[in-house]
Design a protein around this motif. Structure first.
Motif, short mmCIF file in Angstrom:
data_model
loop_
_atom_site.label_atom_id
_atom_site.label_comp_id
_atom_site.label_asym_id
_atom_site.label_seq_id
_atom_site.Cartn_x
_atom_site.Cartn_y
_atom_site.Cartn_z
N GLN A 1 -5.25 -0.77 3.53
CA GLN A 1 -5.98 0.21 4.33
C GLN A 1 -5.19 0.57 5.59
OE1 GLN A 1 -10.07 -0.88 4.95
NE2 GLN A 1 -10.57 1.00 6.03
N ASN A 2 -4.00 0.02 5.76
CA ASN A 2 -3.15 0.20 6.94
C ASN A 2 -3.03 1.66 7.39
OD1 ASN A 2 -1.12 1.02 4.90
ND2 ASN A 2 -0.93 -1.16 4.54
N GLY B 1 0.78 -1.22 0.00
CA GLY B 1 0.00 0.00 0.00
C GLY B 1 0.82 1.27 0.00
N THR C 1 -5.23 -5.17 3.13
CA THR C 1 -4.34 -4.56 4.12
C THR C 1 -3.71 -3.25 3.66
OG1 THR C 1 -2.56 -6.02 3.34
CG2 THR C 1 -3.76 -6.70 5.30
N HIS D 1 -14.19 3.94 2.04
CA HIS D 1 -13.41 3.88 3.28
C HIS D 1 -12.95 5.25 3.76
CE1 HIS D 1 -12.45 -0.37 1.74
NE2 HIS D 1 -13.29 -0.48 2.74
N ASN E 1 -2.75 4.32 5.38
CA ASN E 1 -3.16 5.29 4.37
C ASN E 1 -4.28 6.23 4.81
OD1 ASN E 1 -1.56 5.01 1.81
ND2 ASN E 1 -2.10 2.86 2.13
N PRO E 2 -5.38 5.74 5.41
CA PRO E 2 -6.44 6.67 5.81
C PRO E 2 -5.99 7.73 6.81
CG PRO E 2 -7.27 4.43 5.76
CD PRO E 2 -5.79 4.34 5.61
N ALA F 1 -4.51 4.06 -2.76
CA ALA F 1 -5.81 3.39 -2.62
C ALA F 1 -6.05 2.53 -3.85
CB ALA F 1 -6.93 4.41 -2.45
N PHE G 1 -10.02 1.30 -0.31
CA PHE G 1 -8.76 0.59 -0.15
C PHE G 1 -9.00 -0.91 -0.29
CE2 PHE G 1 -8.45 4.52 2.25
CZ PHE G 1 -7.26 5.05 1.77
N ARG G 2 -7.95 -1.62 -0.68
CA ARG G 2 -8.08 -3.07 -0.87
C ARG G 2 -7.30 -3.81 0.20
NH1 ARG G 2 -5.86 -7.36 -4.07
NH2 ARG G 2 -7.52 -8.78 -4.73
#
Length: 234
Positions: free
Chosen positions: A173-174, A31, A171, A205, A176-177, A157, A168-169
């Motif tokens: 999504q770790n 990611g 993991t 997300h 990044n948000p 993302a 996000f796809r």
């Protein structure tokens, strides 16, 4: 509002500058905004402070910026896969602020939410606590951690609409948000871009209010940092 830029270079050229603080998403090599990192390298900006869970590897991710001496300080949790990072740190060329992983995530989340500081038990009684305010709650000692914000956030993302709503796809999504939330200007690198209204609102997300610019990278490299294979005997 269409937030799509034609390239990573175009998305960065008028906003990056020497001495900025950047928050960069990703966990290991999962990611990470690889196209944006490469474009940032080509701008030649230097004296950067990078907030990231990791420092990439020697030839990929933030390792590219370390190789060109564009980073002066890293605020990170795990840095064990980068030999150039180790060399620069031990020789005094690179300033490092090691932060427990959960604390780092919360510092970014709090920064994005407008919360200046918070208390946590993590790090109490260790070097992490040196110079920080301590307070007791319900018989337990906590240390105060100040939140983090960034001039620019670079995130990755899977999918975006043209208004900047992100999906996000797995993991990826770790970090990044929370990195996106903490940035004054957030640039998102995505694999797919769809029209506004095509994303199911329940599948989003991160809302587009946190994203200023979008660039398409339809064929990311997606390296595996450490591959472990089962042996025939196993």
């Amino acid at each position: 509002m269409n937030k799509v830029y034609e390239s990573a270079t175009a998305a960065l050229q008028d906003v990056v500058a020497n001495g900025q603080t950047l928050a960069v998403g990703g966990f290991g090599l999962c990611g990470i905004p690889e196209a944006l990192i490469s474009a940032l390298k080509e701008t030649g900006v230097k004296d950067l402070t990078c907030i990231s869970n990791n420092a990439g590897v020697d030839d990929f991710g933030l390792g590219k910026l370390l190789a060109t001496r564009q980073i002066k300080k890293m605020i990170s949790s795990y840095v064990g896969e980068n030999k150039e990072f180790e060399r620069q740190y031990l020789s005094g060329e690179l300033e490092v602020e090691l932060t427990p992983q959960g604390t780092l995530a919360e510092k970014l989340r709090a920064g994005g939410a407008g919360i200046p500081a918070f208390f946590t038990q993590t790090g109490v009684g260790t070097l992490i606590a040196e110079g920080k305010e301590e307070r007791e709650f319900n018989g337990k000692t906590y240390i105060m951690e100040e939140s983090l914000t960034a001039d620019i956030s670079l995130v990755k993302a899977y999918k975006a609409d043209k208004a900047g709503n992100l999906v996000f796809r797995k993991t990826a999504q770790n970090f990044n948000p929370v990195c996106a939330m903490a940035g004054k200007i957030t640039v998102a690198e995505v694999e797919q871009i769809v029209e506004i209204g095509e994303l199911d609102p329940d599948a989003i997300h991160l809302p587009g209010i946190y994203v200023n610019r979008i660039v398409l990278n339809a064929t990311p490299e997606k390296r595996i940092e450490q591959m472990t294979l089962k042996t025939a005997e196993g």
